[in-house]
Design an enzyme around this catalytic site. Structure first.
Site, PDB file in Angstrom:
ATOM      1  N   ALA A 311       9.228  46.227  41.381  1.00  0.00           N
ATOM      2  CA  ALA A 311       8.296  46.512  42.464  1.00  0.00           C
ATOM      3  C   ALA A 311       7.651  47.851  42.220  1.00  0.00           C
ATOM      4  CB  ALA A 311       9.045  46.530  43.788  1.00  0.00           C
ATOM      5  N   GLU A 313       4.505  50.705  43.749  1.00  0.00           N
ATOM      6  CA  GLU A 313       4.070  51.152  45.069  1.00  0.00           C
ATOM      7  C   GLU A 313       3.009  50.226  45.648  1.00  0.00           C
ATOM      8  OE1 GLU A 313       1.548  54.432  45.567  1.00  0.00           O
ATOM      9  OE2 GLU A 313       1.974  54.437  47.696  1.00  0.00           O
ATOM     10  N   ASP A 428       4.647  63.928  35.728  1.00  0.00           N
ATOM     11  CA  ASP A 428       5.814  63.165  36.188  1.00  0.00           C
ATOM     12  C   ASP A 428       6.541  62.564  34.996  1.00  0.00           C
ATOM     13  OD1 ASP A 428       7.604  62.121  37.969  1.00  0.00           O
ATOM     14  OD2 ASP A 428       6.298  60.520  38.720  1.00  0.00           O
TER      15      ASP A 428
HETATM   16  O1  ACK Z   1      13.462  49.051  34.363  1.00  0.00           O
HETATM   17  P1  ACK Z   1      12.497  47.944  34.483  1.00  0.00           P
HETATM   18  O2  ACK Z   1      12.854  46.604  34.039  1.00  0.00           O
HETATM   19  O3  ACK Z   1      11.129  48.388  33.777  1.00  0.00           O
HETATM   20  O4  ACK Z   1      11.904  47.933  35.968  1.00  0.00           O
HETATM   21  C1  ACK Z   1      10.661  48.539  36.087  1.00  0.00           C
HETATM   22  C2  ACK Z   1       9.731  47.659  36.893  1.00  0.00           C
HETATM   23  O5  ACK Z   1       8.840  47.032  36.006  1.00  0.00           O
HETATM   24  C3  ACK Z   1       8.933  48.413  37.942  1.00  0.00           C
HETATM   25  O6  ACK Z   1       8.142  49.393  37.320  1.00  0.00           O
HETATM   26  C4  ACK Z   1       9.210  47.305  34.688  1.00  0.00           C
HETATM   27  N1  ACK Z   1       7.991  47.484  33.907  1.00  0.00           N
HETATM   28  C5  ACK Z   1       6.901  48.207  34.236  1.00  0.00           C
HETATM   29  N2  ACK Z   1       5.985  48.130  33.260  1.00  0.00           N
HETATM   30  C6  ACK Z   1       6.510  47.330  32.301  1.00  0.00           C
HETATM   31  C7  ACK Z   1       6.044  46.870  31.027  1.00  0.00           C
HETATM   32  N3  ACK Z   1       4.857  47.237  30.554  1.00  0.00           N
HETATM   33  N4  ACK Z   1       6.847  46.092  30.318  1.00  0.00           N
HETATM   34  C8  ACK Z   1       8.057  45.739  30.793  1.00  0.00           C
HETATM   35  N5  ACK Z   1       8.548  46.140  31.975  1.00  0.00           N
HETATM   36  C9  ACK Z   1       7.780  46.920  32.717  1.00  0.00           C
HETATM   37  C10 ACK Z   1      10.064  48.546  34.693  1.00  0.00           C
END
Ligand code: ACK
EC number: 2.7.10.1
Length: 665
Positions: A311, A313, A428
């Site tokens: 999720a 924002e 950040d």
């Molecule tokens: O730790 P995660 O699996 O890696 O959980 C967060 C979630 O979405 C919310 O930001 C995943 N995420 C974000 N961008 C990407 C991306 N480009 N490829 C794979 N996972 C992503 C992030």
């Protein structure tokens, strides 16, 4: 003799990528075919990431110790191409494999090589020389490590290094003109690939031909006037360019020739056309224009959403697939904007794409495009199989070699170097905002303006009203919002600490207020467990109170490269007895501490030359020295700004420690 068989495939192959080298290791096959003569053969294929088609690697790859007849269960491939997908098939063979040539028994490993900058240009030849111009030609670097996009030629009049000219050229020849007759000029050349610039070549010195003696008296001034006028005209053009392109925030391109760009620098102060700079999307009156300038519009029908992975924002983050015309389908991450958004939310959401779309670097998350013409509005990026770095490290606690961890840090530093070169301050940088793929390549993500911090659950409101992720932020950014690439370097030090401690929370459960106080008092995080001393020292350097004393990202990248090239330098760990777990350590910058005399203190900070002046002017005790102001220094004749800084910084550090009763002066 009993009948024997070919062996089964090798097992559990693992790869370790270091720039353009790959190290493979595996365990022997479960079935040796009843024989003792198992050896291994490595097949190398280079694969196109979009079409998926592979071809044999060709002769440029070197195998250490060799490609065939390997007795050991490891091999190193060097001189691979940068940022290329390779498939290595490790095949087990024995004395009867040839009897059954159809059934190859192999395990395959897919890797993507990291980017490595090209090696320096080593040979430069002079061509035609006139009294005002020098023509040069050179050869491509020995190891281009990719396709050379252009060359940068820096030159200056000998002994006048502060005023130099840079020409960019796609060719391996240039003519530098507008030079003074009979003068020596120094040239240095470097090549750029998608990985960035390689190192400059050594200095090559060439001289323009002299003017004839008869003509020299009257004409000798002309070239100088020509140069001055040229520089004047260029400066004027730049100023006009800046004024006309105000909306574009300092980015303009003044091409001399389609293949060549020229820039002039004086004391490194003027940023001239040709330098690619990040453009703040806020400077666009219409934010939609910014999105479409920097991001491709994708048709929603090209995207298949598969599952929700998190999720954000503004809405859900999903994984899925993108099928663009003429390209193979590939996995992507899709950020969606939830229904019922306000215009400001849509603008802020797409703002991230406008920023991300300006970047093109292997360690920056790559934007595929946006969907804005249909709903839901989406941002499509490359898919990073292992998700965010902090979660990934926590899940795999203790599972990586130091080299693998340093490889991750190198990638992040390289991405940050690119961002700081572009003039983008991240604000950040934290392991939660780094994504990691299946090849353990780390990429910086989460771009935004004010949004970044609104979005981050770690960000807390400061007394001044801003929202800041305290634990990752440099003191000057917390205190007076001085966000710069140097404050990003501080955050990078915290990321180093997070990586080396496998996702531990910086400062553990201390409150934000306690963190601010402790850092202000000179305390720093202690070394993570089993951390190489060289890495902890680098962290401490990133956490220097004086932001100008922190290393720059290019220095961090070179330092990590050096450590990777020389893994034995990582063997010295921070002494377990000096590592204070769960306690902050007092940060004593070099040269501070309890000094017995003014002379000892000045010697320690390499300012010993001023001892006599200090003593003669009544600053004969450390107590007296503690009162010195910048005005006093000037009065004492310390006129060099660098020396003033060194002395004042050291005094500042000592005062902080004095206030806290830690170091008796
Ligand atoms: O730790 P995660 O699996 O890696 O959980 C967060 C979630 O979405 C919310 O930001 C995943 N995420 C974000 N961008 C990407 C991306 N480009 N490829 C794979 N996972 C992503 C992030």
């Amino acid at each position: 003799m009993a009948c024997t068989r070919p062996p089964s495939a090798p097992r559990s192959a693992i790869s370790n990528v270091n720039e353009t080298s790959v190290f493979l290791e595996w365990i022997p096959p479960a079935d040796t075919g009843g024989r003792k003569d198992v050896s291994y053969y490595i097949a190398c294929k280079k694969c196109n990431s979009h079409s998926g088609l592979c071809e044999a690697c060709g002769g440029h790859v070197r195998y250490l110790p060799q490609q065939t007849g390997l007795k050991n269960t490891s091999v190193m491939m060097v001189d691979l191409l940068a940022h290329t997908n390779y498939t290595f098939e490790i095949e087990a063979v024995n004395g009867v494999s040839d009897q059954n040539p159809g059934a190859r028994q192999f395990v395959s490993v897919n890797v993507t090589t990291n980017q490595a900058a090209p090696s320096p240009v080593s040979s430069v030849k002079k061509g035609k020389i006139t009294k005002n111009s020098i023509s040069l030609s050179w050869q491509e670097p020995d190891r281009p490590n990719g396709i050379i996009l252009e060359y940068e030629i820096k030159y200056f009049e000998k002994d006048q290094e502060t005023s130099y000219t840079i020409i960019k050229s796609k060719e391996t020849t240039i003519t530098a003109d507008g030079l003074k007759p009979g003068s020596a000029y120094v040239f240095q050349i470097r090549a750029r690939t998608a990985a960035g610039y390689g190192g400059f070549s050594r200095r090559f010195e060439f001289e323009t031909s002299p003017v004839s003696v008869a003509a020299s008296r009257d004409q000798s001034q002309i070239p100088i006037i020509v140069v001055s006028v040229t520089v004047g005209v260029i400066l004027l053009a730049v100023v006009i360019g800046f004024l006309l392109s105000g909306r574009r925030c300092g980015y303009s391109k003044a091409k001399q020739d389609p293949e060549e760009e020229k820039m002039h620098f004086h004391n490194g102060h003027i940023k001239l056309p040709g330098v690619r700079t990040y453009i703040d999307p806020h400077t666009y009156e219409d934010p939609n224009q910014a999105v479409h300038e920097f991001a491709k519009e994708i048709e929603a029908s090209c995207i298949t959403i598969e599952r929700v992975i998190g999720a954000g924002e503004f809405g859900e983050v999903c994984s899925g697939r993108l099928k663009l015309q003429g390209k193979r389908e590939f996995p992507v991450a899709i950020k969606t904007l939830k229904v019922g958004y306000t215009e400001k939310q849509r603008r802020d959401f797409l703002g991230e794409a406008s920023i991300m779309g300006q970047f093109d670097h292997p360690n920056i998350i790559h934007l595929e495009g946006v969907v804005t013409k249909s709903k839901p509005v989406m941002i499509v990026t490359e898919y990073m199989e292992n998700g965010s770095l902090d979660t990934f490290l926590k899940k795999n606690d203790g599972q990586f070699t130091v080299i693998q961890l340093v490889g991750m840090l190198r990638g992040i530093a390289s991405g940050m170097k690119y961002l700081s070169d572009m003039g983008y301050v991240h604000r950040d940088l934290a392991a939660r905002n780094i994504l990691i793929n299946s090849n353990l390549v780390c990429k910086v993500s989460d771009f935004g303006l004010s949004r970044v911090l609104e979005d981050d659950p770690e960000a807390a409101y400061t007394t001044r009203g801003g929202k800041i992720p305290i634990r990752w932020t440099a003191p000057e950014a917390i205190a007076f919002r001085k966000f710069t690439s140097a404050s990003d370097v501080w955050s990078y030090g915290i990321v180093m600490w997070e990586v080396m401690s496998y996702g531990e929370r910086p400062y553990w459960e201390m409150t934000n207020q306690d963190v601010i106080k402790a850092v202000e008092e000179g305390y720093r995080l202690p070394s993570p467990m089993d951390c190489p001393a060289a890495l902890y020292q680098l962290m401490l350097d990133c956490w220097q109170k004086d932001r100008n004393s922190r290393p720059k990202f290019d220095e961090i990248v070179s330092m990590l490269d050096k450590l990777i090239r020389n893994p034995s330098s990582l063997k010295t760990l921070v002494n377990a007895s000096s590592r204070v777990s769960n306690l902050l350590v007092e940060h004593s910058p070099v040269g501070s501490g309890a000094y017995r005399s003014v002379g000892e203190w000045l010697e320690a900070i390499k300012m010993g030359r001023y001892t006599e002046i200090f003593m003669e002017n009544g600053y004969s005790s450390m107590d007296a020295v503690a009162q010195v102001t910048l005005e006093d220094l000037r009065r004492l004749g310390v006129t060099l700004v660098g020396h003033q800084k060194k002395i004042m910084n050291s005094l500042q550090e000592m005062k902080v420690q004095l206030v806290n009763g830690m170091v008796p002066l």
